[in-house]
Design an enzyme around this catalytic site. Structure first.
Site, short mmCIF file in Angstrom:
data_model
loop_
_atom_site.label_atom_id
_atom_site.label_comp_id
_atom_site.label_asym_id
_atom_site.label_seq_id
_atom_site.Cartn_x
_atom_site.Cartn_y
_atom_site.Cartn_z
N GLU A 143 28.19 62.61 9.22
CA GLU A 143 28.86 62.26 8.11
C GLU A 143 28.95 63.58 7.32
OE1 GLU A 143 25.95 60.68 9.33
OE2 GLU A 143 27.10 58.69 9.93
N LYS A 164 23.90 51.46 29.31
CA LYS A 164 23.98 50.50 28.24
C LYS A 164 24.32 49.32 28.56
CE LYS A 164 25.00 51.12 23.39
NZ LYS A 164 25.34 52.05 22.31
N ARG A 223 24.76 60.60 3.48
CA ARG A 223 24.30 61.70 4.41
C ARG A 223 25.29 63.01 3.63
NH1 ARG A 223 21.64 60.94 9.86
NH2 ARG A 223 19.79 59.87 9.12
C1 LIG Z 1 23.68 58.14 9.86
C2 LIG Z 1 24.33 57.00 10.75
N1 LIG Z 1 25.47 56.77 11.17
C3 LIG Z 1 25.77 55.95 11.95
C4 LIG Z 1 25.05 55.01 12.67
C5 LIG Z 1 25.62 53.67 13.11
N2 LIG Z 1 25.13 53.81 14.63
C6 LIG Z 1 24.06 53.02 14.80
S1 LIG Z 1 23.65 53.19 16.48
C7 LIG Z 1 24.79 54.38 16.75
C8 LIG Z 1 25.04 55.00 18.12
C9 LIG Z 1 23.72 55.56 18.59
O1 LIG Z 1 23.97 55.93 19.84
P1 LIG Z 1 22.61 56.33 21.04
O2 LIG Z 1 21.82 57.09 19.77
O3 LIG Z 1 23.13 56.92 21.95
O4 LIG Z 1 22.06 54.85 21.07
P2 LIG Z 1 22.50 53.80 22.17
O5 LIG Z 1 22.99 52.63 21.13
O6 LIG Z 1 23.69 54.17 22.95
O7 LIG Z 1 21.37 53.37 22.90
C10 LIG Z 1 25.53 54.59 15.60
C11 LIG Z 1 26.65 55.44 15.48
C12 LIG Z 1 23.73 54.81 12.02
N3 LIG Z 1 22.85 54.05 12.36
N4 LIG Z 1 23.43 56.04 11.34
#
Ligand SMILES: Cc1ncc(C[n+]2csc(CCOP(=O)(O)OP(=O)(O)O)c2C)c(N)n1
Length: 654
Positions: free
Chosen positions: A365, A280, A393
């Protein structure tokens, strides 16, 4: 001409050599760092997905083939490669490109996203539709390891594995959600990487057995033997058992390897999963060093990586986090629950101070809410701190697990109202509407930081049963005062009692109402009421308002449908209120992205619009301002009237 300038469409990539592709990758990184340093956005996730996106576009034919990006925050490269290269500088800005994929923005965006863990379900739906329609295109879902902590992803995997449908899931594993990823599956994925020699061996066995006529039986036998030792060396066993054929893990920054693997997989039938390992923030040292900070960031200095936005008053988020630390110091039953949003919801200090009382449950959630209900049933005082949009959610858990059992769970709803640049997937426009219907739930909205503190204190002590506190994505309007306000449950606060009009406002809109009142005060007396409790309504004060004022105006940063205003309207109707009633709120439509203040202005939730309205309501048309029109109930005004003109109109009347 740079390599990037040669790309107008992803088909242009197909002629690139490996060397040219890797130069393009560097140019794209440079461009994204530059754009996000100005506009803010999801930097680290995009930097980690550069090679993967290039490889997918190299191997697929977009838009015929479909890529579904989970969350979609990593889709900037995809946008650059699909005809939006020049507009990428407008990303997240008002009227510019959206920060997430949108079907109405490009035919290359196969599915709109913003919330996590949807990609597998959506891609399976797309693949199923393709098969019904006897089409032949490919469908690929790109899912992060963080998104794989969400239950919806498993529902998708479970259904897809059984379906035998042809499609590919790419697991982009960088070990990070926004913060470090959590959970047992995350540990399993790490275990997979331990020794790739076993992985090679296993693939060889698979290939070998595939040559036999009775391969299914042989493979079943082989995997039976494997069972004895699988926990040690069989990678992807979890996905295998769900019916996916697992490939990987491979280096997600090795473009030739990615291209070779994806091309081979595109020839294979059934549900397939490719596990790629990425870093990342790859290629930008500040983001590699602190991927959490650079996950979603405001504008920053490219050289130093330091934020460039001016330091304002603390945000509601910070006040909430600080107050929870303070409360937890004196009450060891208080625990905090977050769904993968420790830093975003201001819980970093809490996590440092009480590491064993902060539960990051992953992007889950619904689980967070039910888990909190369990904690409360077991005698703890849980605070779920969550963005309004993501609590959507957990609706059933709020009703079935928390409220029905009258459990003392406190839900802190951050970013209630418009969030700004993240746009319609992230606006917290609906929480009052969906929470209003929940029996026994106390709902509060603070008008400033002191009131938020008072509400959190009351929620942790004097208020029994479930509580929701909603606050906006903004700094507090004025610095905190010393001391702590006393909050009488269910009681509103009134500012002056004069005039014929009262504005009943909640949360962020109290300040707007007070400012509008100040602007018109030389000609019109307007009373303002702070509806700090949205549920229950303060019917004593509401009855008083109905008997005292000719005009009742409500204003809230929530949908006009089933929010504070419509609940008050229904009550007034039942009391035969004979005066005029007017509602201001978020219109019954999805609001676009852009600067939050600009958006609030556009939908009429600002001081200017309310001031115009109050002038008109109080007969200022007669003073020569009949062209004043205003936005009410989400309808657009036809003309904007400047403050100067309005002030002139007010003084003309005098
Ligand atoms: C339902 C929901 N909860 C929380 C989020 C906030 N959120 C956006 S990206 C993320 C992390 C995602 O991690 P990953 O899928 O591993 O992607 P990366 O950014 O590490 O590439 C979160 C918690 C969201 N978009 N949707």
């Amino acid at each position: 001409m740079t390599w990037l300038e040669k790309i107008n469409d992803s088909a242009d990539l197909k002629h690139f050599t490996a060397e040219e592709l890797s130069q393009l990758a560097e140019e794209i990184r440079h461009e994204i760092i530059s754009v996000v340093s100005e506009n803010g956005g999801h930097l680290a996730s995009n930097l980690g997905a550069v090679e993967l996106t290039l490889a997918l576009h190299f191997c697929l034919n977009i838009p015929e083939d479909n890529i579904v990006w989970d969350v979609g925050h990593q889709s900037y490269i995809h946008k650059i490669l699909t005809g939006r290269r020049e507009r990428i500088r407008t990303i997240r800005r008002h009227k510019g490109l959206a920060g997430f994929p949108r079907r109405d923005e490009s035919s290359a965006d196969a599915f709109g996203t913003g919330h996590a863990s949807t990609a597998i379900s959506a891609a399976l739906g797309l693949a199923t539709a393709r098969d019904h329609r006897k089409l032949k295109h490919k469908v690929v879902a790109v899912v992060g390891d963080g998104a794989l902590t969400g239950g919806l992803a498993y529902e998708g995997l479970n259904n897809a594995g059984a379906s035998k449908r042809d499609f590919i899931v790419i697991l982009n594993d960088n070990k990070m959600s926004i913060s470090k990823n959590v959970g047992a599956l995350s540990r399993h994925l790490t275990g997979i990487m331990v020794d790739q020699r076993f992985n090679k061996l296993r693939n060889e066995i698979w290939e070998l057995t595939g040559r036999f006529k009775r391969r299914d039986r042989i493979r079943a036998m082989v995997s039976h033997i494997e069972d004895a030792v699988k926990g040690f060396f069989v990678p992807g066993i979890f996905f295998d058992r769900l019916g996916f054929r697992y490939f990987g893990p491979i280096d997600g920054h090795d473009l030739p390897l990615l291209i070779k693997t994806i091309n081979q997989m595109l020839e294979l039938p059934g549900p397939l999963l490719l596990h790629v390992l990425t870093v990342k923030g790859k290629g930008y040292p500040p983001a590699e060093a602190d991927a959490t900070k650079f996950h979603g960031i405001g504008s920053f200095d490219k050289i130093t990586g330091k934020a460039t936005s001016a330091k304002e008053l603390p945000s509601y988020t910070q006040i909430c986090g600080d107050t929870l630390v303070e409360l937890a110091e004196s009450n060891d039953k208080i625990v905090a629950v977050t769904a993968a949003m420790t830093s975003g919801t201001g819980l970093t200090k809490f996590a440092e101070r009480f590491p064993d009382r902060l539960y990051d449950v992953g992007i889950a959630e619904g689980h967070a809410s039910c888990f909190a209900a369990g904690l409360a049933a077991g005698g703890m005082r849980p605070f779920i701190v969550i963005y309004s949009t993501f609590l959507q959610r957990a609706y059933d858990q709020i009703i079935h697990d928390i409220a029905l059992q009258k459990l003392p769970v406190v839900i802190c709803l951050d970013r209630a109202g418009l969030v700004g640049e993240d746009g319609p997937t992230h606006h917290g426009a609906f929480d009052l509407s969906y929470l209003m219907t929940v029996p026994g739930l106390t709902i509060m909205a603070p008008r400033d930081g002191d009131e938020l503190r008072a509400m959190l204190h009351a929620a942790s002590g004097s208020i029994n049963g479930p509580v929701a506190i909603r606050y906006p994505r903004s700094p507090i309007p004025y610095p905190l005062k010393a001391g702590l306000e006393e909050l009488a449950w269910g009681k509103w606060e009134s500012f002056s009692e004069d005039g014929e009009t009262v504005v009943i406002a909640c949360g962020s809109m109290v300040e707007v109402a007070l400012r509008a009142r100040e602007t018109v005060k030389s000609s019109i007396d307007v009373a303002v009421v702070n509806a700090r409790f949205i549920k229950p309504l303060d019917t004593v004060m509401l009855d008083w308002c109905a008997s005292r004022f000719k005009n009742i105006v409500t204003i809230e940063e929530n949908s006009v449908v089933n929010g504070l205003g419509s609940t008050i309207g229904g009550y007034l109707l039942s009391r035969n209120f004979g005066g005029s009633f007017h509602m201001f709120g978020i219109p019954d439509q999805f609001v676009t992205h852009g600067d939050r203040n600009q958006l609030l202005h556009d939908i009429g939730l600002d001081e200017d619009n309310l001031t115009d309205f109050l002038c008109t309501l109080n007969g200022l048309e007669a003073a020569g301002v009949s062209r004043l029109t205003f936005k009410k109930n989400g309808y657009r005004r036809t003309e904007t009237v400047s403050i100067e003109r309005r002030r002139r109109a007010v003084s003309d009347k005098e």
